[in-house]
Design a protein around this motif. Structure first.
Motif, PDB file in Angstrom:
ATOM      1  N   SER A   5      45.908  49.693  36.714  1.00  0.00           N
ATOM      2  CA  SER A   5      44.590  49.154  37.052  1.00  0.00           C
ATOM      3  C   SER A   5      43.477  50.174  36.905  1.00  0.00           C
ATOM      4  CB  SER A   5      44.613  48.608  38.494  1.00  0.00           C
ATOM      5  OG  SER A   5      44.942  49.640  39.396  1.00  0.00           O
ATOM      6  N   ASP A  72      54.376  38.154  37.794  1.00  0.00           N
ATOM      7  CA  ASP A  72      53.463  39.015  38.538  1.00  0.00           C
ATOM      8  C   ASP A  72      52.226  38.229  38.977  1.00  0.00           C
ATOM      9  OD1 ASP A  72      52.112  41.104  39.672  1.00  0.00           O
ATOM     10  OD2 ASP A  72      51.914  42.290  37.838  1.00  0.00           O
ATOM     11  N   ARG A  75      48.848  40.028  40.303  1.00  0.00           N
ATOM     12  CA  ARG A  75      47.834  40.590  39.401  1.00  0.00           C
ATOM     13  C   ARG A  75      47.382  39.606  38.325  1.00  0.00           C
ATOM     14  NH1 ARG A  75      50.256  46.694  38.648  1.00  0.00           N
ATOM     15  NH2 ARG A  75      52.245  45.570  38.768  1.00  0.00           N
ATOM     16  N   PRO A 300      43.851  37.796  34.566  1.00  0.00           N
ATOM     17  CA  PRO A 300      43.892  39.045  35.335  1.00  0.00           C
ATOM     18  C   PRO A 300      42.851  39.027  36.454  1.00  0.00           C
ATOM     19  CG  PRO A 300      43.903  39.486  32.974  1.00  0.00           C
ATOM     20  CD  PRO A 300      43.589  38.025  33.132  1.00  0.00           C
ATOM     21  N   ARG A 301      43.256  39.453  37.643  1.00  0.00           N
ATOM     22  CA  ARG A 301      42.336  39.460  38.773  1.00  0.00           C
ATOM     23  C   ARG A 301      41.298  40.574  38.645  1.00  0.00           C
ATOM     24  NH1 ARG A 301      44.304  36.199  42.977  1.00  0.00           N
ATOM     25  NH2 ARG A 301      46.503  35.613  42.738  1.00  0.00           N
ATOM     26  N   ILE A 304      42.886  45.252  33.565  1.00  0.00           N
ATOM     27  CA  ILE A 304      44.245  45.773  33.745  1.00  0.00           C
ATOM     28  C   ILE A 304      44.821  46.195  32.401  1.00  0.00           C
ATOM     29  CG2 ILE A 304      45.317  43.504  33.559  1.00  0.00           C
ATOM     30  CD1 ILE A 304      47.235  44.400  35.816  1.00  0.00           C
TER      31      ILE A 304
END
Length: 414
Positions: A5, A72, A75, A300-301, A304
């Motif tokens: 990140s 995942d 994330r 993606p939050r 990344i």
């Protein structure tokens, strides 16, 4: 695969900011595998693409990267609402990707709640009775063209089988189902998608009102009565997801598998004489030519790093099931079981109806081949046309010929 990140730890690879591959063109639809090979050679496991003009995304074409992203959710969220803020309401792909309160587009507690309702309702489907239902649907359909000596498998068989079977599972009257199917087809084609979306949602709202008034032994009634107490909007969106997953991909899988059986020397004839089964052909198609070529969308939050590629926050990351299944990293003999494919996804959002879907497709193909064992493709394979669109792998038509035969005797659903 590395996931980091810290945006200062690695550069964006050379070429990533160049022209993006357009996934919505007829050229891509005609030969996606060639496009995937070129992207893999140029970019590695993640490639820049466009889903519609001016709508960027990243396509995951590496198997291991896809599996790790799909597992995942912390994330990589399935919730598209941050992305939607920058997408015009009239964008043709928006209805296929925008947020709805259903398990596909949610995470955390919402996802657990929504998935429990869907899995619970589907889990009570009697698969033994479903065998009989498919035969009752297939037989009268085959009888409409068996005396002609020719048919288009897409329009005359695969689509109506998928449509009628889903309606039977959901307990949906035919007139409501027809409106829902028409709307869903427009969404997948990304042509008239907004109007198609409204047609679909309106039809499903009517179905819910019908089942609230008169519940029965079907998936819709079980969703209405589920202890999670879904409201009407949630119910409509759960049913919309079942239509999206239950008609178009089922139709495509029937057609793509039959195409393989009719044209590949490893399968042509062998399915009928018993040396290879319909399930063998199905597994081959799910690996190489899955009905949804690109989907399982994640966001993606935050920015990344994945495999030396920086993914922007909230921009779509699509899994190319077709490309990942053919990734040289996993097609070198280390994966020998074709059922390791990603056609049904993996991780917390994996399809909960995998067994039922396989049963429907396998039974539909077996019914057709048993009735018309001398079926043959009526035009060269290279002249077949594939429907453009960033998500599906779908033929426009599959014309076949066969010796004329008398109608099959037996009960059917009319």
């Amino acid at each position: 695969m590395s996931i980091d990140s810290n945006p200062l730890s690695a550069p964006t690879p050379w070429g990533f900011d160049g022209p993006r591959t357009s996934l919505y063109t007829e050229e891509y639809a005609a030969d996606p595998h060639r496009a995937h090979r070129e992207m893999l050679h140029r970019f590695g496991s993640l490639a820049p693409v466009e889903l519609a003009p001016g709508v960027p995304a990243t396509l995951v074409i590496g198997y291991h990267a896809a599996v790790r992203i799909l597992n995942d959710p912390d994330r990589f969220t399935s919730d598209p609402r941050a992305w939607e803020q920058s997408i015009p309401a009239g964008c043709p792909i928006r209805p296929m990707m925008e947020w709805y309160p259903n398990p596909l587009h949610s995470g955390g507690r919402d996802h657990i709640r929504y998935r429990s309702a869907t899995a619970g309702a589907l889990g009570e489907v009697d698969l033994h009775r479903l065998h009989v239902t498919i035969e009752q649907i297939a037989t009268p359909l085959i009888n409409t063209f068996c005396a002609d000596g020719h048919c288009d498998v897409v329009g005359q068989y695969a689509l109506p089988v998928a449509f009628a079977t889903l309606n039977a599972i959901l307990g949906c009257p035919a007139d409501i189902g027809r409106r829902a199917a028409t709307g869903m087809a427009a969404i997948f084609d990304t042509v008239g998608a907004a109007n198609g979306n409204q047609l679909l949602l309106g039809a499903l709202a009517e179905l819910i009102r019908t089942k609230r008034a008169k519940p029965a032994d079907d998936v819709t009634s079980r969703l209405v009565e589920h202890p999670t107490c879904l409201d009407d909007e949630e119910l409509v969106c759960h049913l919309a997801l079942l239509y999206a997953a239950g008609i178009e991909p089922t139709q495509n899988l029937i057609v793509n598998t039959l195409l393989l059986v009719l044209t590949d020397d490893r399968f042509a004839g062998n399915v009928l004489d018993g040396s290879l089964s319909t399930r063998d052909a199905l597994d081959e198609v799910l690996f190489n030519n899955p009905p949804l070529a690109n989907y399982c969308i994640r966001y993606p939050r935050q920015p990344i790093l994945v495999d030396d590629v920086w993914l922007p926050a909230h921009q779509p990351v699509l899994i190319s099931m077709a490309a990942c299944n053919n990734d040289p990293a996993v097609r070198t003999g280390t994966i020998t079981d074709n059922r390791s494919h990603l056609a049904f996804g993996t991780g917390p959002h994996a399809c909960p109806a995998r067994s039922m879907s396989m049963l429907i497709v396998q039974d539909a193909i077996d019914q057709l081949l048993d009735a018309l064992p001398e079926m043959a493709l009526s035009m060269p394979r290279e002249e077949l046309r594939w429907r453009p669109g960033p998500f599906h792998r779908s033929l426009v038509s599959l014309p076949v010929t066969f010796p004329k035969s008398a109608p099959i005797q037996g009960a059917g659903i009319h």
